[in-house]
Design a protein around this motif. Sequence first.
Motif, mmCIF file in Angstrom:
data_model
loop_
_atom_site.group_PDB
_atom_site.id
_atom_site.type_symbol
_atom_site.label_atom_id
_atom_site.label_comp_id
_atom_site.label_asym_id
_atom_site.label_seq_id
_atom_site.Cartn_x
_atom_site.Cartn_y
_atom_site.Cartn_z
ATOM 1 N N LEU A 8 -26.914 13.008 19.747
ATOM 2 C CA LEU A 8 -27.526 14.016 20.615
ATOM 3 C C LEU A 8 -27.887 13.422 21.973
ATOM 4 O O LEU A 8 -27.660 14.061 23.024
ATOM 5 C CB LEU A 8 -28.774 14.582 19.940
ATOM 6 N N LEU A 9 -28.426 12.217 21.967
ATOM 7 C CA LEU A 9 -28.757 11.551 23.225
ATOM 8 C C LEU A 9 -27.505 11.307 24.054
ATOM 9 O O LEU A 9 -27.518 11.465 25.286
ATOM 10 C CB LEU A 9 -29.472 10.233 22.933
ATOM 11 N N GLN A 10 -26.421 10.955 23.388
ATOM 12 C CA GLN A 10 -25.162 10.740 24.105
ATOM 13 C C GLN A 10 -24.665 12.040 24.727
ATOM 14 O O GLN A 10 -24.159 12.044 25.868
ATOM 15 C CB GLN A 10 -24.117 10.173 23.132
ATOM 16 N N LYS A 11 -24.824 13.158 24.026
ATOM 17 C CA LYS A 11 -24.416 14.450 24.586
ATOM 18 C C LYS A 11 -25.254 14.817 25.806
ATOM 19 O O LYS A 11 -24.732 15.327 26.805
ATOM 20 C CB LYS A 11 -24.530 15.536 23.512
ATOM 21 N N VAL A 12 -26.551 14.576 25.743
ATOM 22 C CA VAL A 12 -27.423 14.879 26.887
ATOM 23 C C VAL A 12 -27.037 14.024 28.088
ATOM 24 O O VAL A 12 -26.965 14.511 29.230
ATOM 25 C CB VAL A 12 -28.898 14.662 26.493
ATOM 26 N N SER B 215 -30.087 9.952 10.081
ATOM 27 C CA SER B 215 -30.857 10.716 11.064
ATOM 28 C C SER B 215 -30.872 10.011 12.415
ATOM 29 O O SER B 215 -30.754 10.659 13.471
ATOM 30 C CB SER B 215 -32.294 10.906 10.558
ATOM 31 N N TYR B 216 -30.996 8.705 12.375
ATOM 32 C CA TYR B 216 -30.986 7.943 13.630
ATOM 33 C C TYR B 216 -29.627 8.048 14.319
ATOM 34 O O TYR B 216 -29.558 8.180 15.548
ATOM 35 C CB TYR B 216 -31.317 6.483 13.332
ATOM 36 N N GLN B 217 -28.558 8.028 13.529
ATOM 37 C CA GLN B 217 -27.223 8.180 14.098
ATOM 38 C C GLN B 217 -27.056 9.553 14.750
ATOM 39 O O GLN B 217 -26.468 9.679 15.838
ATOM 40 C CB GLN B 217 -26.169 7.967 13.006
ATOM 41 N N LYS B 218 -27.577 10.596 14.118
ATOM 42 C CA LYS B 218 -27.505 11.935 14.692
ATOM 43 C C LYS B 218 -28.298 12.019 15.997
ATOM 44 O O LYS B 218 -27.863 12.675 16.963
ATOM 45 C CB LYS B 218 -28.031 12.960 13.689
ATOM 46 N N GLN B 219 -29.438 11.392 16.062
ATOM 47 C CA GLN B 219 -30.214 11.396 17.296
ATOM 48 C C GLN B 219 -29.492 10.652 18.410
ATOM 49 O O GLN B 219 -29.535 11.067 19.579
ATOM 50 C CB GLN B 219 -31.589 10.776 17.043
ATOM 51 N N ALA C 234 -36.933 7.993 24.634
ATOM 52 C CA ALA C 234 -38.201 7.472 24.120
ATOM 53 C C ALA C 234 -38.407 7.874 22.657
ATOM 54 O O ALA C 234 -38.888 7.080 21.837
ATOM 55 C CB ALA C 234 -39.359 7.977 24.992
ATOM 56 N N LYS C 235 -38.032 9.123 22.334
ATOM 57 C CA LYS C 235 -38.165 9.589 20.956
ATOM 58 C C LYS C 235 -37.245 8.809 20.013
ATOM 59 O O LYS C 235 -37.655 8.443 18.908
ATOM 60 C CB LYS C 235 -37.844 11.080 20.895
ATOM 61 N N VAL C 236 -36.026 8.553 20.462
ATOM 62 C CA VAL C 236 -35.082 7.799 19.630
ATOM 63 C C VAL C 236 -35.580 6.367 19.422
ATOM 64 O O VAL C 236 -35.486 5.821 18.313
ATOM 65 C CB VAL C 236 -33.675 7.809 20.271
#
Length: 267
Positions: free
Chosen positions: A40-44, A33-37, A128-130
Amino acid sequence: MSGVMKRMGMIFRAKANKALDRAEDPRETLDYSYQKQLELLQKVRRGVADVATSRKRLELQLNQLQGQSSKLEDQGRKALALGREDLAREALSRRAALQQQVTDLETQHQTLQGEEEKLTLAAQRLQAKVDAFRTKKETIKATYTAAQAQTRIAESFSGISEEMSDVGTAIQRAEDKTAQLQARAGAIDELLASGALDDASGLARDDLQSELDRLSGGTDVELELQRMKAELSGGPAPSQQAIEGGNGAQAQPDAATPQDTPRFDKQ
């Protein structure tokens, strides 16, 4: 038939769910789950970079159009100063067309700038969420690992763990086999001693030795009996030689004892 298939499907799903639950490791799930986040952060962040790149390209185009507009304005002034009103009018017409393009680009620039600010704010919030999730993930993983180790230690102490059960079973088998071998060895010794089995080593005792051992054992018993009688009567305990001598005296009559009765002569 439909009911049977539905039941089989339910059984299959139940068993599959149980197998998955047994194979699932919460630590691996948290890491995934952390890897997926992070992805997503990298995409943003990539989106923010793309919007910023587009905004920068518009700024360059705006600067270029504004430069051309200023140049046309100068040319119109010069043409008007030289009395070339027609050239001045053409220059101002071109400048008006460029100004329309500048206005459109400024509108697009403002839109991209707003999108960039939104994506930047979303990236900061997601970061911050990650970060919070990473801290919580590590805490949960540490707690799970500690609980797992504590459970294994408790199972080992109580003997209900699979490893300790195998060890206990092996010890029990070893003890049972040892007891069986000891019983077998004792039984063989008794059979050899009684003569029921022949000693294949050739060291078995002959009949004479067995008889001597029996007599020796009987003498020891007789000696112990005489000692106990002496203790009860208060007299001295006889020695083994005395008992053996006594047995010999009983076996043979005393040579010094006269055999005939004395005769008395008549006067």
